[in-house]
Design a protein around this motif. Structure first.
Motif, PDB file in Angstrom:
ATOM      1  N   HIS A  48       0.861  -1.306  -0.099  1.00 54.76           N
ATOM      2  CA  HIS A  48       0.054   0.059   0.037  1.00 54.76           C
ATOM      3  C   HIS A  48       1.083   1.257   0.040  1.00 54.76           C
ATOM      4  O   HIS A  48       2.063   1.409   0.150  1.00 54.76           O
ATOM      5  CB  HIS A  48      -0.794   0.034   1.154  1.00 54.76           C
ATOM      6  N   ASP A 285      -2.284  -6.618  -7.849  1.00 56.69           N
ATOM      7  CA  ASP A 285      -2.175  -5.989  -6.475  1.00 56.69           C
ATOM      8  C   ASP A 285      -0.955  -4.923  -7.117  1.00 56.69           C
ATOM      9  O   ASP A 285      -0.715  -4.732  -8.122  1.00 56.69           O
ATOM     10  CB  ASP A 285      -1.542  -7.222  -5.415  1.00 56.69           C
ATOM     11  N   SER A 286      -0.573  -4.389  -5.996  1.00 55.46           N
ATOM     12  CA  SER A 286       0.307  -3.215  -5.830  1.00 55.46           C
ATOM     13  C   SER A 286       1.422  -3.459  -6.594  1.00 55.46           C
ATOM     14  O   SER A 286       2.149  -2.692  -7.342  1.00 55.46           O
ATOM     15  CB  SER A 286       0.335  -2.399  -4.656  1.00 55.46           C
ATOM     16  N   ASN A 364      -8.115  -6.453  -5.656  1.00 53.55           N
ATOM     17  CA  ASN A 364      -7.162  -5.485  -6.111  1.00 53.55           C
ATOM     18  C   ASN A 364      -7.005  -4.461  -5.047  1.00 53.55           C
ATOM     19  O   ASN A 364      -5.969  -3.946  -4.806  1.00 53.55           O
ATOM     20  CB  ASN A 364      -7.886  -4.725  -7.737  1.00 53.55           C
ATOM     21  N   GLY A 367      -5.029  -5.397  -2.170  1.00 50.95           N
ATOM     22  CA  GLY A 367      -3.477  -5.665  -2.566  1.00 50.95           C
ATOM     23  C   GLY A 367      -2.896  -4.239  -2.816  1.00 50.95           C
ATOM     24  O   GLY A 367      -1.657  -4.053  -3.392  1.00 50.95           O
ATOM     25  N   LYS A 375      -4.382   1.155 -11.352  1.00 55.06           N
ATOM     26  CA  LYS A 375      -4.333  -0.087 -11.851  1.00 55.06           C
ATOM     27  C   LYS A 375      -4.007  -0.174 -13.226  1.00 55.06           C
ATOM     28  O   LYS A 375      -3.031  -0.886 -13.894  1.00 55.06           O
ATOM     29  CB  LYS A 375      -5.630  -0.790 -11.799  1.00 55.06           C
ATOM     30  N   ARG A 433      -2.526 -11.657  -6.613  1.00 48.59           N
ATOM     31  CA  ARG A 433      -3.537 -12.321  -5.443  1.00 48.59           C
ATOM     32  C   ARG A 433      -3.264 -13.895  -5.584  1.00 48.59           C
ATOM     33  O   ARG A 433      -3.481 -14.667  -4.729  1.00 48.59           O
ATOM     34  CB  ARG A 433      -4.703 -11.866  -5.711  1.00 48.59           C
TER      35      ARG A 433
END
Length: 516
Positions: A48, A285-286, A364, A367, A375, A433
């Motif tokens: 994050h 995810d990030s 998403n 993540g 994204k 993920r």
């Protein structure tokens, strides 16, 4: 991209661009801890964002050096930046069509893979027999035909054991083909998709099964798409054959006749220029935009530089980053084709009561991806750095080598179905993920964005890209490994999803019209 160090220990934060006002946590960070001189004002989950500096209300929030949203309120240094304080709205972007297109530097090293050469010169990476349904009502019948040729789980035997060059019999069923108009864009799209699979080089033979009274009549489909029956292309109509049981019996008999013909094909060296690579991401995810996606982008560049094709799709996951592609378009007309598709999607989502930002899933967001713009900025890097040479409709045959955008939704099974229908013979799928997506007849290579995922799902992930974020790997080295794996898989090496048997249920043509 650079890592912020903490007391000489392993990196804990990433700053992706000098203009960024957020940092990315490489691991879960505790409230009150001090990292790079910033005291954290709350828990920062792994992957994050946290504010690197004070961000005033309404001020742009930047990641990758690009705007991903705007501060909904004043955000203090060390505060978690996510859906609670980052909002998205339209803003001006400089599309600068074709201003960054550059000549492609092609290789002359004669790289090859072991492929199947079809009679008409098309190149395959697999050698399946297809049983394709024209309508949902014939999908079960087609499945029963294919199931006859499955390996017995108790004896380990299979009717295919005498045909080592045949990869299997695949039933392609779906949930549409009727309850729709017999003319118009929705059925044209369905027919184009089915025809793309029927023509796919990875199918050595095809049996198409219809019911007999559906909107998507087999004869009309063949006529509309210019398909003709032959010794390797058969059709069966349930109502004409006297029902499902007789059709299954006839289908099994037809497959038995086809097996010796399909088995005659042998692998032989073919140029890497025949790779048509589908670029997919799911369960993002990030870390997707930091590790696996840019590494896949480097591999896509290698495919293109060998004369091959890379197919980027998921138009809804290009929105917000389309300016990065229009600038690389070979000419303004190609750039405009992409912008036209973005405008179509704006109208399409609006007409259906949705919006682009409906795309990111709960996974998403968990993540670390806050909205569709963030994204998309991480997703488009799968397309590498070569010129955008064309933009095509969903499931439209791709004829121009290079980087191509195929229009399609962000839902993985639907967009991947379009890519395969367009001719993709290898697919690379990045996931943070943990997607387990298979894609017969096209092999699906799974790229894990982070090491914990790779270690947690070893039977599903083919390559770990997590070392890029950890500083033990580079985008270029990982991209080289991905390219080598693409060649190996194209030559017959099975992917993890193939070893698990996935891919029979992922045929999902895009339904754009009303079901009536």
């Amino acid at each position: 991209m650079n890592a912020a160090m903490h007391g000489g220990k392993s990196p804990q934060l990433l700053r992706l661009h000098p203009r960024d006002n957020v940092l990315i946590a490489l691991d879960r960070l505790s409230e009150g801890s001090v990292v790079e001189g910033i005291q954290l004002l709350g828990i920062i989950p792994r992957g994050h964002k946290l504010a690197a500096v004070s961000i005033d209300k309404g001020e742009p929030i930047r990641r990758y050096g690009e705007i991903i949203g705007f501060a909904a309120c004043s955000i203090a240094p060390g505060e978690h930046v996510h859906t609670q304080n980052c909002v998205m709205h339209d803003f001006e972007r400089d599309f600068a069509p074709a201003t960054e297109a550059r000549p492609t530097s092609y290789f002359n090293d004669h790289t090859t893979f072991m492929g199947y050469v079809r009679e008409d010169g098309r190149i395959a990476t697999r050698n399946y027999i297809a049983v394709i349904a024209s309508v949902n009502c014939s999908s079960g019948t087609g499945r029963y035909v294919a199931e006859f040729f499955r390996r017995n789980p108790f004896t380990g035997e299979s009717p295919l054991d005498s045909f080592p060059n045949v990869d299997g019999v695949v039933a392609l069923g779906h949930k549409t083909g009727c309850g729709m108009a017999s003319e118009g864009e929705p059925i044209d799209l369905l027919r184009r998709t089915i025809a793309g699979y029927a023509r796919h080089p990875n199918f050595g033979a095809v049996i198409m099964v219809g019911l007999g009274c559906e909107a998507n009549q087999v004869a009309s489909l063949l006529r509309a798409e210019g398909l003709e029956t032959s010794d390797k292309f058969k059709t069966l109509i349930i109502q004409e054959l006297g029902g499902a049981r007789r059709t299954v019996e006839e289908g099994v008999a037809r497959v038995k006749e086809l097996l010796p013909l399909v088995n005659r094909t042998r692998r032989e060296p073919v140029p890497a220029a025949h790779i048509k690579l589908a670029l997919q991401c799911g369960g993002s995810d990030s870390f997707s935009g930091l590790t696996a996606n840019p590494a896949l982008g480097h591999a896509a560049d290698l495919v293109v530089r060998h004369g091959g094709t890379a197919i980027l799709t998921e138009t809804t996951e290009i929105y917000g980053a389309e300016h990065l592609l229009t600038r690389r378009a070979v000419n303004p007309a190609v750039a405009q084709k992409l912008l036209d598709r973005i405008e179509w999607w704006k109208e399409y989502t609006r007409a259906n009561g949705g919006e682009f930002d409906n795309n990111p899933s709960p996974g998403n967001k968990a993540g670390g991806l806050t909205n569709i713009v963030e994204k998309s900025l991480g997703a488009v890097v799968k397309g590498g750095s070569t010129n955008l040479v064309d933009v095509v409709r969903y499931a439209e045959p791709i004829k121009t080598p290079g980087l191509v955008v195929m229009d399609g939704p962000g839902f993985d099974p639907v967009s991947a179905t379009g890519q395969v229908a367009s001719g993709a013979n290898v697919l690379c799928f990045t996931t943070g993920r943990g997607s387990v997506f298979g894609c017969k007849p096209t092999p699906s290579i799974k790229l894990a964005t982070n090491t914990p995922l790779y270690n947690r799902m070893p039977d599903d992930m083919d390559i770990n890209c997590g070392g890029i974020a950890e500083g033990t790997d580079t985008v270029e080295d990982c991209g080289e490994r991905i390219f080598a794996q693409i060649l190996a898989v194209a030559s017959g090496e099975k992917t993890k999803s193939e070893l698990m048997g996935f891919g029979d249920d992922e045929f999902a043509p895009w339904q754009i019209g009303a079901t009536v």
